[in-house]
Design a protein around this motif. Structure first.
Motif, PDB file in Angstrom:
ATOM      1  N   VAL A  97       0.840  -1.200   0.000  1.00 52.57           N
ATOM      2  CA  VAL A  97       0.000   0.000   0.000  1.00 52.57           C
ATOM      3  C   VAL A  97       0.874   1.248   0.000  1.00 52.57           C
ATOM      4  CG1 VAL A  97      -1.762   1.262   1.246  1.00 52.57           C
ATOM      5  CG2 VAL A  97      -1.839  -1.202   1.190  1.00 52.57           C
ATOM      6  N   MET A  98       1.946   1.222   0.797  1.00 47.98           N
ATOM      7  CA  MET A  98       2.846   2.366   0.845  1.00 47.98           C
ATOM      8  C   MET A  98       3.482   2.619  -0.516  1.00 47.98           C
ATOM      9  SD  MET A  98       4.716   1.847   4.436  1.00 47.98           S
ATOM     10  CE  MET A  98       6.306   2.130   3.737  1.00 47.98           C
ATOM     11  N   GLY A 118       0.521   3.579  -3.028  1.00 47.80           N
ATOM     12  CA  GLY A 118      -0.304   4.731  -2.676  1.00 47.80           C
ATOM     13  C   GLY A 118      -1.784   4.523  -2.917  1.00 47.80           C
ATOM     14  N   TYR A 122      11.498   7.021   1.859  1.00 45.48           N
ATOM     15  CA  TYR A 122      11.343   8.472   1.735  1.00 45.48           C
ATOM     16  C   TYR A 122      12.594   9.085   1.112  1.00 45.48           C
ATOM     17  CZ  TYR A 122      10.920  13.350   2.855  1.00 45.48           C
ATOM     18  OH  TYR A 122      10.866  14.707   2.750  1.00 45.48           O
ATOM     19  N   ARG A 138      13.100   7.580  -2.765  1.00 42.31           N
ATOM     20  CA  ARG A 138      12.095   7.578  -3.832  1.00 42.31           C
ATOM     21  C   ARG A 138      12.365   8.605  -4.912  1.00 42.31           C
ATOM     22  NH1 ARG A 138       7.176   9.090   0.126  1.00 42.31           N
ATOM     23  NH2 ARG A 138       7.506  11.305   0.351  1.00 42.31           N
ATOM     24  N   TRP A 186      -2.758   6.239   6.415  1.00 42.14           N
ATOM     25  CA  TRP A 186      -1.440   6.859   6.348  1.00 42.14           C
ATOM     26  C   TRP A 186      -0.618   6.259   5.208  1.00 42.14           C
ATOM     27  CZ3 TRP A 186       3.040   3.942   7.216  1.00 42.14           C
ATOM     28  CH2 TRP A 186       4.228   4.671   7.125  1.00 42.14           C
ATOM     29  N   ALA A 187      -0.671   4.924   5.075  1.00 40.68           N
ATOM     30  CA  ALA A 187       0.109   4.266   4.035  1.00 40.68           C
ATOM     31  C   ALA A 187      -0.367   4.691   2.648  1.00 40.68           C
ATOM     32  CB  ALA A 187       0.018   2.753   4.187  1.00 40.68           C
ATOM     33  N   VAL A 188      -1.675   4.936   2.513  1.00 43.46           N
ATOM     34  CA  VAL A 188      -2.185   5.372   1.212  1.00 43.46           C
ATOM     35  C   VAL A 188      -1.626   6.746   0.861  1.00 43.46           C
ATOM     36  CG1 VAL A 188      -4.246   6.071  -0.011  1.00 43.46           C
ATOM     37  CG2 VAL A 188      -4.266   4.014   1.342  1.00 43.46           C
ATOM     38  N   ALA A 189      -1.568   7.627   1.866  1.00 44.60           N
ATOM     39  CA  ALA A 189      -1.102   8.985   1.598  1.00 44.60           C
ATOM     40  C   ALA A 189       0.421   9.067   1.608  1.00 44.60           C
ATOM     41  CB  ALA A 189      -1.685   9.938   2.642  1.00 44.60           C
ATOM     42  N   TYR A 190       1.106   7.979   1.930  1.00 45.64           N
ATOM     43  CA  TYR A 190       2.544   7.979   2.178  1.00 45.64           C
ATOM     44  C   TYR A 190       3.347   8.698   1.100  1.00 45.64           C
ATOM     45  CZ  TYR A 190       7.226   5.989   2.521  1.00 45.64           C
ATOM     46  OH  TYR A 190       8.578   5.811   2.581  1.00 45.64           O
ATOM     47  N   GLN A 191       3.042   8.439  -0.181  1.00 45.15           N
ATOM     48  CA  GLN A 191       3.849   9.012  -1.267  1.00 45.15           C
ATOM     49  C   GLN A 191       3.787  10.536  -1.291  1.00 45.15           C
ATOM     50  OE1 GLN A 191       5.762   7.295  -3.274  1.00 45.15           O
ATOM     51  NE2 GLN A 191       5.141   5.226  -2.742  1.00 45.15           N
ATOM     52  N   GLN A 192       2.736  11.110  -0.708  1.00 42.86           N
ATOM     53  CA  GLN A 192       2.572  12.558  -0.789  1.00 42.86           C
ATOM     54  C   GLN A 192       2.928  13.257   0.522  1.00 42.86           C
ATOM     55  OE1 GLN A 192      -1.577  12.876  -1.837  1.00 42.86           O
ATOM     56  NE2 GLN A 192      -1.425  10.983  -3.004  1.00 42.86           N
ATOM     57  N   LEU A 193       3.514  12.504   1.448  1.00 44.75           N
ATOM     58  CA  LEU A 193       3.694  13.081   2.777  1.00 44.75           C
ATOM     59  C   LEU A 193       5.090  13.659   2.958  1.00 44.75           C
ATOM     60  CD1 LEU A 193       1.983  10.452   5.063  1.00 44.75           C
ATOM     61  CD2 LEU A 193       1.157  12.693   4.426  1.00 44.75           C
ATOM     62  N   PRO A 194       5.217  14.723   3.778  1.00 49.04           N
ATOM     63  CA  PRO A 194       6.545  15.238   4.138  1.00 49.04           C
ATOM     64  C   PRO A 194       7.200  14.350   5.182  1.00 49.04           C
ATOM     65  CG  PRO A 194       4.857  16.472   5.266  1.00 49.04           C
ATOM     66  CD  PRO A 194       4.140  15.510   4.376  1.00 49.04           C
ATOM     67  N   LEU A 195       8.486  14.600   5.416  1.00 53.80           N
ATOM     68  CA  LEU A 195       9.243  13.766   6.356  1.00 53.80           C
ATOM     69  C   LEU A 195       8.621  13.789   7.743  1.00 53.80           C
ATOM     70  CD1 LEU A 195      11.709  12.031   6.702  1.00 53.80           C
ATOM     71  CD2 LEU A 195      13.006  14.048   7.316  1.00 53.80           C
ATOM     72  N   ALA A 217       5.559  13.912   8.678  1.00 55.40           N
ATOM     73  CA  ALA A 217       4.436  12.996   8.839  1.00 55.40           C
ATOM     74  C   ALA A 217       4.930  11.549   8.926  1.00 55.40           C
ATOM     75  CB  ALA A 217       3.478  13.155   7.675  1.00 55.40           C
ATOM     76  N   ILE A 218       5.993  11.242   8.187  1.00 61.33           N
ATOM     77  CA  ILE A 218       6.498   9.866   8.219  1.00 61.33           C
ATOM     78  C   ILE A 218       7.119   9.573   9.574  1.00 61.33           C
ATOM     79  CG2 ILE A 218       8.211   8.357   7.194  1.00 61.33           C
ATOM     80  CD1 ILE A 218       7.578   9.855   4.552  1.00 61.33           C
ATOM     81  N   VAL A 241      -2.083  12.650   9.801  1.00 59.77           N
ATOM     82  CA  VAL A 241      -0.701  12.948  10.178  1.00 59.77           C
ATOM     83  C   VAL A 241      -0.320  14.393   9.884  1.00 59.77           C
ATOM     84  CG1 VAL A 241       0.277  10.646  10.126  1.00 59.77           C
ATOM     85  CG2 VAL A 241      -0.055  11.877   8.009  1.00 59.77           C
TER      86      VAL A 241
END
Lengths: 409, 118, 172, 106
Positions: free
Chosen positions: A189-190, A193, A346, A349, B80-89, B91-92, C137
């Motif tokens: 999922v990560m 997305g 992170y 990527r 959170w995992a769905v939004a992961y690609q668009q998140l800043p550090l 949030a991770i 988050v």
């Protein structure tokens, strides 16, 4: 317009749709009829697949154990499962005295239904999928909960101590293993997305098993345990719990628990193939969707063969080993790998794809090595004595001496 | 989205109806000769003692408890995992802290011995 | 009436009657199974609200874990369940209170709906997961509740393990 | 489409049934189940309002969803601790009937 030999299922779907509309069926009802026809066909196909699986598994396990396997009915015993199905169909249904009727009868139906419901969301090829849910993965995990409910119903409804204990033990195992399973399902999922299974499949230019080998391994182990197959087949350990939650069942009701088990074995292979092995992806699958279907079946078939190999070669775990493996190895491993991958990806990527793949591979390997060392050293310190000290084994060369002395211990 | 759910609803109905019909038909075909011995609860040939709905040990509860906590936690992580690609550090790191707190919980239960099958 | 409305009505009927049966059943295990039916009904209601995520989470969390932990607890405390009446002496009073609460809630809801607040349905293609994930988050959004949830779960785990493990060996 | 009032009435009904279970049942676990029912009713309300309100302000609102998610967390934590307490009390007093528990009176 799809061409038949490129994508037969879409072709047939469009044909049926046009046929219904030309008959003057309202569009909404045409949709319902199309869905219902699709569902009936898919359910039937899945149930027929079980018959093939029964034969394949018995034959292969037979060969592993140096037997012939079924070889009487039909060529290579191919008709054996059909004979078995006919036989079990005509067996008496015994309802034990004092059984709770409704849960008792509902349990086998719910068990099969829960195993079948997974098939509703699997993307079989680029164009053929039942429901493209926006929460596909979670749906797959949630349907497992219905299977657990079915087991509890069976255990409670039977009015039998063995059945109830077996059911609760099975459920304890299933719920435990769904923790690392859910955690490692977070990794695809990560990377993609999305929770759509179709998007997850499309995102796998590089299969996720390459990007995240350790979570994939955890997922595979957990799904073998979820199915309750050897080496995790404690639920039906004949020597310990008679036959677990299905003791009191007979006839086709018992048969359906069996069907559910085999069906689940194939569906978890299917899920693994979709999440980590690229689903229907493969050369030419985009333009010839029928190829995608073949690829998916090949991939899940390979995973399934792997599971048969596990079953044929590994000895059964003890219940405390099963629980220890889950809570003291897989769960911490999955949690920490999730953190590591989240941070690593992170930073990786933005880089070149090759760098990203190699980086993730290295990090996976490193994390696995370190954690394996840490976890197993803890285990060694706290290993509890559960069996007698080792006694000498009677071999031809020490048979007489050891019995004369009465054994070394 | 409702269309997808309509398909799943129909699929569920079919998936439940097919086994139910099969069991019903088999019940019609199968012989029915119940007798008290046959219908007795199976207990390895020994007479049944006491009610079947017996008492369990607390061990089961502890595993179910740990499972409940981790299940809810992983469910919260899915969005959170769905939004992961668009998140800043930031949030991770936040999600990593979230996980670390639960690892702490796991190790507490481990130290306490709640994860040992007795 | 549209098909969706029929689905909702049937589901609501099943849910409410399962809830009533849950309150009325004597055996705790039956109550738990009725609760399962009610929870499934609520999951379907979530589907009609286009909250797919919550429908699935309802299955996963409520049926998959909370119900199972309740079943385990029922089995653990099996010996004391069957005796005595299932309702306490104030049952009539309780029914009265529940009835009053129901009437009051319905009155408030209807009053409020009559007041003409603008309502608008959700767009059909709305995906409920991504905005939720971002909000959870987001430092401006719900980051603090997210972390607090984690601490709450940790506290629950520690507390429950401690309580259930406390006097080991003293029980039967 | 389904009117909002239907959801609200359903949730009020479930809430009242849950409340009755909490007030009237003697068995501690039955009371807990009543609480679960009440929490579910609250969730129906939250999601119904989210469904009907989230496009009023132009952007989709997530507060309703976050609150619903928090209710799930809350329900899990509450169930875990409550059942642990019930089991602990049962081991000490061999009862799960609330009026027979005199734990707090010492």
């Amino acid at each position: 317009m799809a061409v038949f030999w490129q994508d037969p299922i879409t072709f047939l779907r469009l044909w049926l749709e046009n046929l219904l509309l030309s008959w003057g069926v309202p569009a909404d009802w045409a949709l319902v009829i199309r869905f219902a026809v699709g569902a009936v066909l898919l359910v039937t196909a899945a149930l027929l697949l079980v018959i093939l699986q029964l034969w394949l598994e018995r034959k292969l396990i037979g060969r592993i154990q140096d037997r012939l396997g079924p070889n009487r009915v039909g060529p290579w015993g191919l008709l054996q499962p059909i004979a078995d199905v006919l036989k079990i169909f005509t067996k008496e249904h015994i309802t034990p005295a004092g059984a709770d009727r409704i849960p008792f009868n509902l349990a086998p139906v719910l068990s099969v239904a829960a195993a079948l419901m997974v098939w509703a969301v699997i993307p079989f090829s680029a164009t053929v999928f039942g429901a493209d849910l926006n929460v596909g993965i979670l749906y797959l995990l949630a349907v497992g909960a219905l299977g657990e409910l079915a087991i509890i119903l069976a255990g409670w409804g039977s009015n039998n101590k063995y059945a109830l204990l077996g059911a609760l033990r099975t459920v304890a195992q299933l719920i435990s293993y769904s923790v690392p399973m859910t955690l490692s399902a977070l990794v695809p999922v990560m990377f993609s997305g999305s929770l759509h299974l179709s998007v997850i499949t499309r995102a796998q230019e590089v299969w996720f098993i390459v990007l995240a080998p350790v979570p994939a391994l955890i997922f595979l182990t957990a799904s073998v345990a979820e199915v309750g197959r050897a080496p995790f087949d404690l639920p039906e350990a004949e020597s310990e719990l008679v036959a677990g939650y299905s003791v009191e069942y007979s006839g086709l009701k018992f048969g359906f628990f069996y069907v559910a088990e085999f069906l689940k074995a194939f569906t978890v292979s299917l899920i693994f193939a979709v999440l980590f092995l690229g689903g229907w992806r493969g050369p030419g699958a985009e333009s010839y969707p029928v190829l995608g279907f073949v690829y998916l079946m090949l991939k899940s078939g390979i995973v399934y063969l792997l599971m048969i190999l596990f079953r044929g070669t590994l000895p059964r775990f003890r219940i405390d080993q099963v629980m220890d493996l889950n809570w003291k190895v897989l769960t911490p491993l999955a949690l920490i790998l999730l953190m590591v991958i989240a941070l690593a990806d992170y930073f990786l990527r933005g880089t070149l794809p090759l760098v990203r793949i190699l980086g993730l591979l290295c990090i996976n390997g490193l994390a696995y090595l370190v954690l394996d060392r840490v976890l197993s050293s803890r285990e060694r310190l706290r290993r509890r004595l559960v069996a007698q000290p080792v006694r000498p084994v009677a071999r031809p060369e020490n048979l007489i001496t050891s019995s004369d002395v009465g054994g070394r211990s | 989205m409702l269309n997808a759910w309509l398909y799943i609803g129909l699929f569920t109905l079919v998936a439940a109806a097919l086994p139910a019909i099969a069991i019903f038909l088999a019940g019609l075909l199968a012989p029915k000769k119940p007798n008290p011995i046959k219908n007795a609860t199976y207990e390895c040939g020994v007479e049944t003692v006491g009610p079947a709905w017996t008492q369990l040990r607390v061990q089961y509860y502890l595993f179910a408890l740990a499972f409940l906590i981790f299940d809810v936690e992983s469910v919260l992580l899915f969005p959170w995992a769905v939004a992961y690609q668009q998140l800043p550090l930031f949030a991770i790191v936040e999600a990593v802290i979230f996980l670390a707190i639960l690892v702490g919980g796991l190790f507490y239960a481990w130290r306490k011995g709640a994860l040992n099958w007795q | 009436m549209s098909a969706l409305q029929w689905v909702f009505l049937v589901t609501a009927l099943i849910t409410v009657s399962a809830a009533v049966m849950m309150v009325a059943s004597r055996r705790m295990m039956h109550a738990a199974l009725w609760l399962a039916v009610a929870l499934l009904g609520v999951a379907v209601v979530f589907v009609t609200l286009e909250a797919s995520f919550f429908a699935v989470v309802q299955l996963l969390v409520y049926i998959g874990s909370i119900l199972i932990i309740i079943v385990f607890a029922i089995m653990l405390t099996q010996r004391s369940t069957e005796a005595g009446p299932r309702l306490n002496p104030f049952a009539w009073g309780a029914a009265g209170v529940a009835g009053v609460v129901w009437a009051a809630l319905t009155y408030i809801f209807i009053r409020w709906l009559m007041s003409g607040t603008p309502l608008q349905e959700l767009g059909a293609s709305f995906d409920d997961v991504v905005p939720l994930g971002k909000a959870l988050v987001d430092a401006e959004g719900f980051a603090v509740p997210f972390e607090v949830a984690s601490v709450l779960l940790l506290a629950a785990l520690i507390g429950a393990v401690y309580i259930a493990f406390e006097r080991r060996g003293e029980g039967s | 489409m389904i009117p909002l009032s239907w959801y609200l009435i359903l949730s009020a009904t479930l809430f009242s049934i849950g409340l009755f279970a909490v007030l009237a049942r003697r068995h501690a676990i039955a009371i807990l189940m009543g609480i679960e029912l009440m929490l579910n009713a609250v969730n129906i309300n939250l999601l119904a309002f989210w469904h009907y309100w989230s496009q009023i302000k132009g952007v989709p609102q997530v507060s309703g969803m976050v609150f619903a998610a928090m209710i799930f967390v809350l329900a899990a934590a509450e169930t875990a601790v409550a059942l642990a307490l019930i089991i602990s009390a049962y081991r000490r007093h061999h009862t799960v009937v609330v009026d027979e528990m005199t734990l707090l009176k010492g």
